[in-house]
Scaffold this motif. Structure first.
Motif, PDB file in Angstrom:
ATOM      1  N   GLN A  41       0.842  -1.195   0.000  1.00 36.28           N
ATOM      2  CA  GLN A  41       0.000   0.000   0.000  1.00 36.28           C
ATOM      3  C   GLN A  41       0.885   1.257   0.000  1.00 36.28           C
ATOM      4  OE1 GLN A  41      -1.980  -1.652   3.578  1.00 36.28           O
ATOM      5  NE2 GLN A  41      -3.873  -1.004   2.603  1.00 36.28           N
ATOM      6  N   TYR A  42       0.299   2.413  -0.352  1.00 33.98           N
ATOM      7  CA  TYR A  42       1.050   3.666  -0.338  1.00 33.98           C
ATOM      8  C   TYR A  42       0.168   4.775   0.243  1.00 33.98           C
ATOM      9  CZ  TYR A  42      -1.548   4.568  -4.693  1.00 33.98           C
ATOM     10  OH  TYR A  42      -2.524   4.750  -5.617  1.00 33.98           O
ATOM     11  N   GLN A  43       0.804   5.871   0.644  1.00 32.70           N
ATOM     12  CA  GLN A  43       0.105   6.988   1.272  1.00 32.70           C
ATOM     13  C   GLN A  43      -0.240   8.063   0.239  1.00 32.70           C
ATOM     14  OE1 GLN A  43      -0.849   7.220   4.576  1.00 32.70           O
ATOM     15  NE2 GLN A  43      -0.179   5.074   4.670  1.00 32.70           N
ATOM     16  N   PHE A  44      -1.479   8.562   0.311  1.00 32.73           N
ATOM     17  CA  PHE A  44      -1.936   9.627  -0.577  1.00 32.73           C
ATOM     18  C   PHE A  44      -2.870  10.542   0.209  1.00 32.73           C
ATOM     19  CE2 PHE A  44      -5.048  11.145  -3.838  1.00 32.73           C
ATOM     20  CZ  PHE A  44      -4.194  12.036  -4.447  1.00 32.73           C
ATOM     21  N   LEU A  45      -2.469  11.810   0.374  1.00 34.23           N
ATOM     22  CA  LEU A  45      -3.245  12.799   1.126  1.00 34.23           C
ATOM     23  C   LEU A  45      -3.586  12.307   2.527  1.00 34.23           C
ATOM     24  CD1 LEU A  45      -5.688  14.076  -1.656  1.00 34.23           C
ATOM     25  CD2 LEU A  45      -3.532  15.102  -0.888  1.00 34.23           C
ATOM     26  N   GLY A  46      -2.590  11.682   3.149  1.00 33.32           N
ATOM     27  CA  GLY A  46      -2.759  11.223   4.524  1.00 33.32           C
ATOM     28  C   GLY A  46      -3.560   9.946   4.674  1.00 33.32           C
ATOM     29  N   GLN A  47      -3.942   9.311   3.566  1.00 36.33           N
ATOM     30  CA  GLN A  47      -4.706   8.079   3.632  1.00 36.33           C
ATOM     31  C   GLN A  47      -3.928   6.938   2.994  1.00 36.33           C
ATOM     32  OE1 GLN A  47      -8.627   8.499   2.028  1.00 36.33           O
ATOM     33  NE2 GLN A  47      -9.195  10.200   3.345  1.00 36.33           N
ATOM     34  N   THR A  48      -4.156   5.726   3.514  1.00 34.98           N
ATOM     35  CA  THR A  48      -3.516   4.542   2.960  1.00 34.98           C
ATOM     36  C   THR A  48      -4.290   4.073   1.738  1.00 34.98           C
ATOM     37  OG1 THR A  48      -2.719   3.870   5.143  1.00 34.98           O
ATOM     38  CG2 THR A  48      -2.768   2.187   3.431  1.00 34.98           C
ATOM     39  N   MET A  49      -3.593   3.909   0.616  1.00 33.24           N
ATOM     40  CA  MET A  49      -4.208   3.501  -0.644  1.00 33.24           C
ATOM     41  C   MET A  49      -3.520   2.226  -1.152  1.00 33.24           C
ATOM     42  SD  MET A  49      -6.458   5.909  -1.105  1.00 33.24           S
ATOM     43  CE  MET A  49      -6.897   5.727  -2.840  1.00 33.24           C
ATOM     44  N   PRO A  50      -4.275   1.273  -1.633  1.00 34.90           N
ATOM     45  CA  PRO A  50      -5.712   1.076  -1.417  1.00 34.90           C
ATOM     46  C   PRO A  50      -5.972   0.661   0.031  1.00 34.90           C
ATOM     47  CG  PRO A  50      -4.904  -0.178  -3.311  1.00 34.90           C
ATOM     48  CD  PRO A  50      -3.712   0.251  -2.514  1.00 34.90           C
ATOM     49  N   SER A  51      -7.206   0.734   0.473  1.00 36.45           N
ATOM     50  CA  SER A  51      -7.544   0.480   1.868  1.00 36.45           C
ATOM     51  C   SER A  51      -7.976  -0.967   2.084  1.00 36.45           C
ATOM     52  CB  SER A  51      -8.679   1.401   2.312  1.00 36.45           C
ATOM     53  OG  SER A  51      -9.124   1.055   3.602  1.00 36.45           O
ATOM     54  N   ASN A  52      -7.360  -1.611   3.072  1.00 31.37           N
ATOM     55  CA  ASN A  52      -7.796  -2.964   3.433  1.00 31.37           C
ATOM     56  C   ASN A  52      -9.109  -2.968   4.199  1.00 31.37           C
ATOM     57  OD1 ASN A  52      -5.935  -4.931   2.400  1.00 31.37           O
ATOM     58  ND2 ASN A  52      -4.382  -4.067   3.753  1.00 31.37           N
ATOM     59  N   GLU A  53      -9.553  -1.775   4.628  1.00 32.02           N
ATOM     60  CA  GLU A  53     -10.823  -1.685   5.336  1.00 32.02           C
ATOM     61  C   GLU A  53     -12.013  -1.742   4.382  1.00 32.02           C
ATOM     62  OE1 GLU A  53     -10.735   1.871   7.595  1.00 32.02           O
ATOM     63  OE2 GLU A  53      -9.153   1.194   8.970  1.00 32.02           O
ATOM     64  N   ALA A  54     -11.745  -1.649   3.067  1.00 36.72           N
ATOM     65  CA  ALA A  54     -12.838  -1.599   2.100  1.00 36.72           C
ATOM     66  C   ALA A  54     -13.449  -2.970   1.834  1.00 36.72           C
ATOM     67  CB  ALA A  54     -12.346  -0.989   0.790  1.00 36.72           C
ATOM     68  N   ASN A  55     -12.692  -4.047   2.067  1.00 36.76           N
ATOM     69  CA  ASN A  55     -13.170  -5.392   1.757  1.00 36.76           C
ATOM     70  C   ASN A  55     -13.313  -6.225   3.020  1.00 36.76           C
ATOM     71  OD1 ASN A  55     -13.038  -4.693  -0.959  1.00 36.76           O
ATOM     72  ND2 ASN A  55     -10.981  -5.522  -1.201  1.00 36.76           N
ATOM     73  N   LEU A  56     -14.380  -7.020   3.068  1.00 39.00           N
ATOM     74  CA  LEU A  56     -14.669  -7.880   4.206  1.00 39.00           C
ATOM     75  C   LEU A  56     -14.834  -9.323   3.736  1.00 39.00           C
ATOM     76  CD1 LEU A  56     -17.295  -5.587   5.992  1.00 39.00           C
ATOM     77  CD2 LEU A  56     -14.832  -5.744   6.470  1.00 39.00           C
ATOM     78  N   ALA A  57     -14.821 -10.261   4.678  1.00 35.27           N
ATOM     79  CA  ALA A  57     -14.903 -11.688   4.354  1.00 35.27           C
ATOM     80  C   ALA A  57     -16.288 -12.057   3.849  1.00 35.27           C
ATOM     81  CB  ALA A  57     -14.547 -12.520   5.581  1.00 35.27           C
TER      82      ALA A  57
END
Length: 222
Positions: A41-57
């Motif tokens: 992942q990489y940082q963009f405007l203070g946010q982690t991209m892409p986000s692991n919080e976006a996907n769930l089991a």
């Protein structure tokens, strides 16, 4: 076509070896909980991209065969051609909709199985997976073009596999396996915040993860 050819080769190999090694052949079926995980992942405007919080089991299932060839009284080699339905679901708190992605695979695990004590075993190895179908689902209904979805994901995956199991008797056993992808699932390239393509080693990788629970019944157990 490749999964059918590989299955035929495995069946032929198992048949040719059966006279000498007398393999144990079992039917296997069960459920799984699968997800995807971003690596690099990489940082963009203070946010982690892409986000692991976006996907769930998401819940899925698998069914297939297993061929166990004994090497000694405590070791065996196992191949297990299996159909598995895996995928992930979107975080409704982030996306505002109930969405998921279904990924159907033909799996070919090759494992070494070790019996430290009677009836109990541990196993480890790798699995090659061939994608059969990719499907986007919103509110329980498939949407979009399957051909387009298929082009978003790589045809082949490679996973490390770790498992353990318990045999209740000569026929019936229960098995738990953890699959962790080693190759990126998503077939795309990412750019940095300036629009420049990331180097291959810095590309974010979407890795499959799956925890599988199955019941196995031996139809041939010499």
């Amino acid at each position: 076509m490749r999964p059918l050819i590989l299955t035929a080769l495995l069946l032929t190999a198992a048949t040719s070896l059966s006279a000498q090694l007398r393999p144990k052949i079992s039917l296997s079926a069960g459920g799984n909980a699968s997800n995807t995980h971003w690596f690099n992942q990489y940082q963009f405007l203070g946010q982690t991209m892409p986000s692991n919080e976006a996907n769930l089991a998401i819940a899925g299932f698998q069914a297939g065969l297993s061929f166990e060839l004994p090497v000694s009284s405590t070791f065996g080699v196992l191949v297990a051609p299996t159909f598995s339905r895996r995928g992930f679901r979107g975080n409704e708190d982030l996306y505002g909709v109930n969405s998921s992605v279904r990924l159907d695979y033909f799996d070919l695990p090759a494992l070494i199985r070790f019996y430290p004590v009677n009836n109990f075993y541990v196993e480890a190895g790798a699995a090659v997976s061939f994608m059969l179908k990719a499907e986007s689902v919103v509110d329980g209904e498939p949407i979009g073009n399957e051909d387009v979805m298929g082009r978003l994901y790589n045809d082949t995956d490679l996973s490390a596999v770790l498992g353990l199991g318990y045999a209740f008797n000569d026929r019936l056993s229960v098995n738990v396996r953890l699959f962790h992808g080693l190759l990126t699932t998503l077939d795309t390239e990412f750019a940095d915040p300036n629009g420049e393509p990331l180097s291959p080693e810095d590309q974010p990788k979407l890795l499959n993860q799956s925890l599988q629970l199955s019941v196995q019944y031996a139809i041939l157990n010499p």
